[in-house]
Structure formats: structure tokens, C-alpha cells
Design a protein around this motif. Structure first.
Motif, PDB file in Angstrom:
ATOM      1  N   LEU A 119      -7.475   5.158   6.056  1.00 52.61           N
ATOM      2  CA  LEU A 119      -6.350   4.939   6.963  1.00 52.61           C
ATOM      3  C   LEU A 119      -5.117   5.699   6.473  1.00 52.61           C
ATOM      4  CD1 LEU A 119      -6.499   1.092   7.719  1.00 52.61           C
ATOM      5  CD2 LEU A 119      -7.108   2.955   9.264  1.00 52.61           C
ATOM      6  N   TRP A 120      -4.861   5.589   5.187  1.00 55.79           N
ATOM      7  CA  TRP A 120      -3.694   6.269   4.595  1.00 55.79           C
ATOM      8  C   TRP A 120      -3.788   7.774   4.805  1.00 55.79           C
ATOM      9  CZ3 TRP A 120       0.560   4.022   2.295  1.00 55.79           C
ATOM     10  CH2 TRP A 120       1.449   4.902   1.644  1.00 55.79           C
ATOM     11  N   ASP A 121      -4.979   8.318   4.610  1.00 57.84           N
ATOM     12  CA  ASP A 121      -5.167   9.766   4.751  1.00 57.84           C
ATOM     13  C   ASP A 121      -5.013  10.228   6.199  1.00 57.84           C
ATOM     14  OD1 ASP A 121      -5.590   9.911   2.032  1.00 57.84           O
ATOM     15  OD2 ASP A 121      -7.774   9.955   2.179  1.00 57.84           O
ATOM     16  N   LEU A 122      -5.133   9.298   7.147  1.00 54.58           N
ATOM     17  CA  LEU A 122      -4.911   9.627   8.553  1.00 54.58           C
ATOM     18  C   LEU A 122      -3.430   9.649   8.906  1.00 54.58           C
ATOM     19  CD1 LEU A 122      -7.728   7.520  10.277  1.00 54.58           C
ATOM     20  CD2 LEU A 122      -7.598  10.025  10.140  1.00 54.58           C
ATOM     21  N   GLY A 123      -2.586   9.338   7.928  1.00 60.45           N
ATOM     22  CA  GLY A 123      -1.148   9.322   8.170  1.00 60.45           C
ATOM     23  C   GLY A 123      -0.604   7.957   8.533  1.00 60.45           C
ATOM     24  N   SER A 165      -5.868  -0.554  -4.591  1.00 62.71           N
ATOM     25  CA  SER A 165      -5.935   0.888  -4.315  1.00 62.71           C
ATOM     26  C   SER A 165      -4.669   1.573  -4.806  1.00 62.71           C
ATOM     27  CB  SER A 165      -6.086   1.121  -2.806  1.00 62.71           C
ATOM     28  OG  SER A 165      -5.730   2.448  -2.464  1.00 62.71           O
ATOM     29  N   ARG A 166      -4.809   2.755  -5.369  1.00 59.61           N
ATOM     30  CA  ARG A 166      -3.649   3.489  -5.884  1.00 59.61           C
ATOM     31  C   ARG A 166      -2.822   4.090  -4.744  1.00 59.61           C
ATOM     32  NH1 ARG A 166      -4.330   6.625  -9.915  1.00 59.61           N
ATOM     33  NH2 ARG A 166      -6.352   5.818 -10.592  1.00 59.61           N
ATOM     34  N   LYS A 167      -3.372   4.175  -3.528  1.00 62.12           N
ATOM     35  CA  LYS A 167      -2.668   4.839  -2.433  1.00 62.12           C
ATOM     36  C   LYS A 167      -1.795   3.907  -1.606  1.00 62.12           C
ATOM     37  CE  LYS A 167      -5.691   8.822  -1.588  1.00 62.12           C
ATOM     38  NZ  LYS A 167      -6.442   9.591  -0.566  1.00 62.12           N
ATOM     39  N   VAL A 168      -2.250   2.691  -1.348  1.00 64.03           N
ATOM     40  CA  VAL A 168      -1.576   1.823  -0.391  1.00 64.03           C
ATOM     41  C   VAL A 168      -0.362   1.132  -1.011  1.00 64.03           C
ATOM     42  CG1 VAL A 168      -3.757   1.426   0.774  1.00 64.03           C
ATOM     43  CG2 VAL A 168      -2.965  -0.232  -0.924  1.00 64.03           C
ATOM     44  N   ILE A 169       0.485   0.556  -0.143  1.00 61.99           N
ATOM     45  CA  ILE A 169       1.632  -0.232  -0.586  1.00 61.99           C
ATOM     46  C   ILE A 169       1.184  -1.683  -0.694  1.00 61.99           C
ATOM     47  CG2 ILE A 169       3.971  -1.008  -0.023  1.00 61.99           C
ATOM     48  CD1 ILE A 169       4.225   1.569   1.677  1.00 61.99           C
ATOM     49  N   THR A 170       1.226  -2.221  -1.898  1.00 64.23           N
ATOM     50  CA  THR A 170       0.795  -3.594  -2.145  1.00 64.23           C
ATOM     51  C   THR A 170       2.009  -4.492  -2.290  1.00 64.23           C
ATOM     52  OG1 THR A 170      -1.180  -2.751  -3.265  1.00 64.23           O
ATOM     53  CG2 THR A 170      -0.614  -5.058  -3.634  1.00 64.23           C
ATOM     54  N   VAL A 171       1.963  -5.650  -1.613  1.00 67.58           N
ATOM     55  CA  VAL A 171       3.126  -6.529  -1.537  1.00 67.58           C
ATOM     56  C   VAL A 171       2.812  -7.898  -2.140  1.00 67.58           C
ATOM     57  CG1 VAL A 171       4.832  -7.588  -0.012  1.00 67.58           C
ATOM     58  CG2 VAL A 171       3.855  -5.355   0.570  1.00 67.58           C
ATOM     59  N   GLY A 172       3.670  -8.326  -3.038  1.00 70.79           N
ATOM     60  CA  GLY A 172       3.586  -9.664  -3.599  1.00 70.79           C
ATOM     61  C   GLY A 172       4.635 -10.574  -2.983  1.00 70.79           C
ATOM     62  N   ALA A 173       4.495 -11.881  -3.226  1.00 72.15           N
ATOM     63  CA  ALA A 173       5.456 -12.858  -2.734  1.00 72.15           C
ATOM     64  C   ALA A 173       6.513 -13.114  -3.804  1.00 72.15           C
ATOM     65  CB  ALA A 173       4.753 -14.160  -2.354  1.00 72.15           C
TER      66      ALA A 173
END
Length: 228
Positions: free
Chosen positions: A119-123, A146-154
Motif C-alpha cells: 500500500l505504501w509503495d502505491l503512494g 514494518s519499517r515503512k508505515v507510520i505506527t501510532v501509540g496511545a
């Protein structure tokens, strides 16, 4: 996703990976709550409980059952559907408020990571929850590792004793999460509104923090649509 008034007219499509139903529904309440945090317009509260991006359109992909649980296969099906249809609906952001616990089969873990990175590579900006297995070190849920995505904590609240947000680093020493956002006792849309007449409920977890960041990304892209 239930047909909540705060989301009226902005749900472009609903795809069900769990039961294969065509009509929109939410038997766990999770998706409607997440959608309200991201894009609810707050009309039932006169704006008090509006979401982060109240004019955003939504494409809903259901991957969780009535207990709020889902399989890797269902999540992968949902991601593959987005890959095939992102151009049709102009999808710029994928909010992934799901995650697998530690100890997942290695192949399934890799499949999930590769899917969100596709998904990330699709923009597409991919925003994933850190999971609720924390706060011990190394507790980031898959595919948030994943090293590419934005990971969100609380974001922990003052005096909190039951914090659960996943914490890094990952097995590959990647610092996670990249961001934290409010995720405890968040008021948002109630999927059972038309039955109970209670418009909002409170829920907690990194699933609630993730759409805060997705909504912020939507606001950013609405102002700078050329951004990648």
C-alpha cells in the motif's frame, strides 16, 4: 461501519471481508468509533465530538467480526481490495486500526508486513496501530513493526496505571511507534445509536489513537494534495 448521522453522505463504499454482506453494518462497534474519530462531523453534539477531518470521505473495509477479532486472511483480503480499488475511490490514506499479537506465525507476519508496505509503495499513507500488548519493551503489534508505515501509540495520561500501548524497538531494532496520540477514554460515534439513542461512547486503545493521526494526514493532504 454503522450509518451514524455524523458520517452521513461521506461513506463512498463498504466492503465486507468477514461475512460477505453488501449492506453496511457494524456488529462490534469498533469501525464506527474509529471512523468517527477520523471523520465524524459532530452534528449530534453541535461539533463538540467532531473528528479530526470532518469533511473527509471514507471507504470502509470490514475485517473484524462481532467480537472485534479478525484473521490474517481477512486483513490481507481487505488490503488487497484497497490495492485494486485505490484509484477508483481516490484513496490517499489507509487507517489500519488492527494488529496481530506477538508470536504470530512467521510467514503470516511477513505477509502482513509486505501487504501494508505494498500500500505504501502505491503512494498511500499507511497509518497503523501499535497494538495493546504494552507497555513492555518490544510489544509492537504486526504490521505496525514494518519499517515503512507510520505506527501510532496511545499517549499515556497523568497517573495512568493501566497503559497498554505497544512499545518498541522491533525485532529488527526499528524505533516504534513514530507518533503517539490520545487513545484512552475517547468519545466517538456509537454504532448502536439508532437503537439506543446514545450518540457517542468512549473506547480506549491504540485503535483510537491511530485515526487521530490519519485525520491529521487527511488535513495535510487536503492542503498540500501534491504531497507524497
Amino acid at each position: 461501519m454503522a450509518a451514524h448521522p455524523d458520517l452521513k453522505g461521506r461513506i463512498l463504499e463498504f466492503y465486507d471481508c468477514v461475512n460477505g454482506r453488501c449492506g453496511m453494518y457494524d456488529d462490534s462497534g469498533h469501525g464506527t468509533h474509529v471512523g468517527g474519530i477520523l471523520a465524524g462531523d459532530g452534528r449530534l453534539s453541535k461539533g463538540e465530538y467532531a473528528g479530526i477531518a470532518p469533511e473527509a470521505d471514507l471507504v470502509i473495509v470490514k475485517v473484524l467480526d462481532s467480537k472485534g477479532e479478525g484473521s490474517v486472511e481477512q486483513i490481507l483480503e481487505g488490503i488487497q481490495w484497497i490495492c485494486r480499488n485505490h484509484g477508483r475511490y481516490g484513496i490517499r490514506i489507509a487507517n489500519v486500526s488492527v494488529g496481530a499479537k506477538q508470536g504470530l506465525d512467521e510467514k503470516k507476519e511477513q505477509d502482513l508486513i509486505e501487504a501494508v508496505e505494498m500500500l505504501w509503495d502505491l503512494g498511500i499513507t499507511v497509518v497503523v496501530s501499535a497494538g495493546n500488548q504494552g507497555p513492555k519493551t518490544g510489544s509492537i503489534a504486526v504490521p505496525g513493526n514494518s519499517r515503512k508505515v507510520i505506527t501510532v501509540g496511545a499517549l499515556d495520561e497523568p497517573g495512568m496505571k493501566n497503559a497498554c500501548s505497544g512499545v518498541g524497538p522491533t525485532d529488527h531494532c526499528i524505533v516504534k511507534p513514530e507518533l503517539v496520540a490520545p487513545g484512552y477514554h475517547v468519545a466517538s460515534c456509537n454504532s448502536r445509536y439508532f437503537k439506543t439513542k446514545i450518540p457517542y461512547v468512549r473506547k480506549s486503545g491504540t485503535s483510537m489513537a491511530t485515526p487521530v493521526v490519519s485525520g491529521a494526514a487527511a488535513l495535510f493532504l487536503s492542503k498540500y494534495p501534491e504531497a507524497q
